[in-house]
Write a protein that holds these residues in place. Sequence first.
Motif, PDB file in Angstrom:
ATOM      1  N   LEU A   1       6.149  26.905  28.450  1.00 17.17           N
ATOM      2  CA  LEU A   1       6.142  25.444  28.395  1.00 17.17           C
ATOM      3  C   LEU A   1       7.161  24.908  27.389  1.00 17.17           C
ATOM      4  O   LEU A   1       7.864  23.927  27.666  1.00 17.17           O
ATOM      5  N   ARG A   2       7.249  25.558  26.226  1.00 16.31           N
ATOM      6  CA  ARG A   2       8.247  25.126  25.228  1.00 16.31           C
ATOM      7  C   ARG A   2       9.664  25.294  25.753  1.00 16.31           C
ATOM      8  O   ARG A   2      10.514  24.411  25.595  1.00 16.31           O
ATOM      9  N   GLU A   3       9.940  26.445  26.384  1.00 17.38           N
ATOM     10  CA  GLU A   3      11.286  26.703  26.901  1.00 17.38           C
ATOM     11  C   GLU A   3      11.620  25.771  28.064  1.00 17.38           C
ATOM     12  O   GLU A   3      12.772  25.350  28.213  1.00 17.38           O
ATOM     13  N   SER A   4      10.626  25.429  28.871  1.00 14.24           N
ATOM     14  CA  SER A   4      10.901  24.513  29.981  1.00 14.24           C
ATOM     15  C   SER A   4      11.201  23.108  29.470  1.00 14.24           C
ATOM     16  O   SER A   4      12.019  22.395  30.055  1.00 14.24           O
ATOM     17  N   MET A   5      10.572  22.716  28.371  1.00 17.19           N
ATOM     18  CA  MET A   5      10.890  21.409  27.797  1.00 17.19           C
ATOM     19  C   MET A   5      12.325  21.383  27.270  1.00 17.19           C
ATOM     20  O   MET A   5      13.012  20.359  27.373  1.00 17.19           O
ATOM     21  N   VAL A   6      12.786  22.491  26.722  1.00 16.11           N
ATOM     22  CA  VAL A   6      14.184  22.586  26.281  1.00 16.11           C
ATOM     23  C   VAL A   6      15.112  22.435  27.475  1.00 16.11           C
ATOM     24  O   VAL A   6      16.121  21.722  27.415  1.00 16.11           O
ATOM     25  N   GLU A   7      14.770  23.080  28.585  1.00 15.11           N
ATOM     26  CA  GLU A   7      15.599  22.994  29.783  1.00 15.11           C
ATOM     27  C   GLU A   7      15.588  21.592  30.378  1.00 15.11           C
ATOM     28  O   GLU A   7      16.600  21.117  30.890  1.00 15.11           O
ATOM     29  N   VAL A   8      14.444  20.908  30.319  1.00 17.03           N
ATOM     30  CA  VAL A   8      14.364  19.543  30.851  1.00 17.03           C
ATOM     31  C   VAL A   8      15.286  18.621  30.065  1.00 17.03           C
ATOM     32  O   VAL A   8      15.909  17.722  30.639  1.00 17.03           O
ATOM     33  N   ARG A   9      15.408  18.863  28.769  1.00 22.65           N
ATOM     34  CA  ARG A   9      16.313  18.032  27.967  1.00 22.65           C
ATOM     35  C   ARG A   9      17.774  18.251  28.329  1.00 22.65           C
ATOM     36  O   ARG A   9      18.613  17.398  28.068  1.00 22.65           O
ATOM     37  N   LYS A  10      18.093  19.397  28.940  1.00 22.06           N
ATOM     38  CA  LYS A  10      19.469  19.694  29.314  1.00 22.06           C
ATOM     39  C   LYS A  10      19.863  19.066  30.651  1.00 22.06           C
ATOM     40  O   LYS A  10      21.037  19.007  30.978  1.00 22.06           O
ATOM     41  N   VAL A  11      18.883  18.613  31.417  1.00 25.57           N
ATOM     42  CA  VAL A  11      19.158  18.074  32.746  1.00 25.57           C
ATOM     43  C   VAL A  11      19.897  16.751  32.618  1.00 25.57           C
ATOM     44  O   VAL A  11      19.558  15.903  31.801  1.00 25.57           O
ATOM     45  N   VAL A  12      20.912  16.578  33.455  1.00 18.26           N
ATOM     46  CA  VAL A  12      21.632  15.315  33.510  1.00 18.26           C
ATOM     47  C   VAL A  12      20.986  14.485  34.609  1.00 18.26           C
ATOM     48  O   VAL A  12      21.132  14.771  35.791  1.00 18.26           O
ATOM     49  N   TRP A  13      20.231  13.471  34.200  1.00 20.51           N
ATOM     50  CA  TRP A  13      19.506  12.653  35.149  1.00 20.51           C
ATOM     51  C   TRP A  13      20.436  11.603  35.746  1.00 20.51           C
ATOM     52  O   TRP A  13      21.320  11.097  35.066  1.00 20.51           O
ATOM     53  N   PRO A  14      20.249  11.261  37.018  1.00 19.07           N
ATOM     54  CA  PRO A  14      21.121  10.244  37.629  1.00 19.07           C
ATOM     55  C   PRO A  14      20.842   8.865  37.044  1.00 19.07           C
ATOM     56  O   PRO A  14      19.732   8.578  36.594  1.00 19.07           O
ATOM     57  N   SER A  15      21.887   8.045  37.094  1.00 15.97           N
ATOM     58  CA  SER A  15      21.712   6.679  36.597  1.00 15.97           C
ATOM     59  C   SER A  15      20.905   5.869  37.623  1.00 15.97           C
ATOM     60  O   SER A  15      20.643   6.313  38.736  1.00 15.97           O
ATOM     61  N   ARG A  16      20.528   4.675  37.219  1.00 18.49           N
ATOM     62  CA  ARG A  16      19.756   3.817  38.127  1.00 18.49           C
ATOM     63  C   ARG A  16      20.558   3.478  39.378  1.00 18.49           C
ATOM     64  O   ARG A  16      20.032   3.466  40.480  1.00 18.49           O
ATOM     65  N   GLN A  17      21.852   3.228  39.208  1.00 19.14           N
ATOM     66  CA  GLN A  17      22.705   2.895  40.344  1.00 19.14           C
ATOM     67  C   GLN A  17      22.809   4.083  41.309  1.00 19.14           C
ATOM     68  O   GLN A  17      22.713   3.915  42.526  1.00 19.14           O
TER      69      GLN A  17
END
Length: 122
Positions: A70-86
């Motif tokens: 769970l800790r390592e997956s949270m680190v990976e989630v922070r690395k994700v580039v999320w799409p903008s609203r547009q």
Amino acid sequence: MNTKTEAKEYRMDPLKWLLVLGLIAVGVVGNSHFSAEPLLYRVLGLLVVAAVAILIALQTEKGAGLWRLLRESMVEVRKVVWPSRQETNQTTLIVIAVVIVMSIILWLLDTFFGWIASLIIG
């Protein structure tokens, strides 16, 4: 430099899992037994029993592995580039447009094959 990482030794894991299962059973039976008590007290009791069971489960090898995952997956989630609203809105509109076009194509094909079948059957 010699760094040794000592592997944590997990003792009595089966006993800890039995204790966790016992706590879960106590929570279920206790909730049923005290059904006349107000819901708030029963929920608070279940939360306390669940917290103790989780803390005991985290002391096992599998529990520690799950916590590490769970800790390592949270680190990976922070690395994700999320799409903008547009970008999200544009992608959603494209998907909706493709679904509408495909539904019209399938409706036309269904109508055409239905017409062909009605000509054959009579």
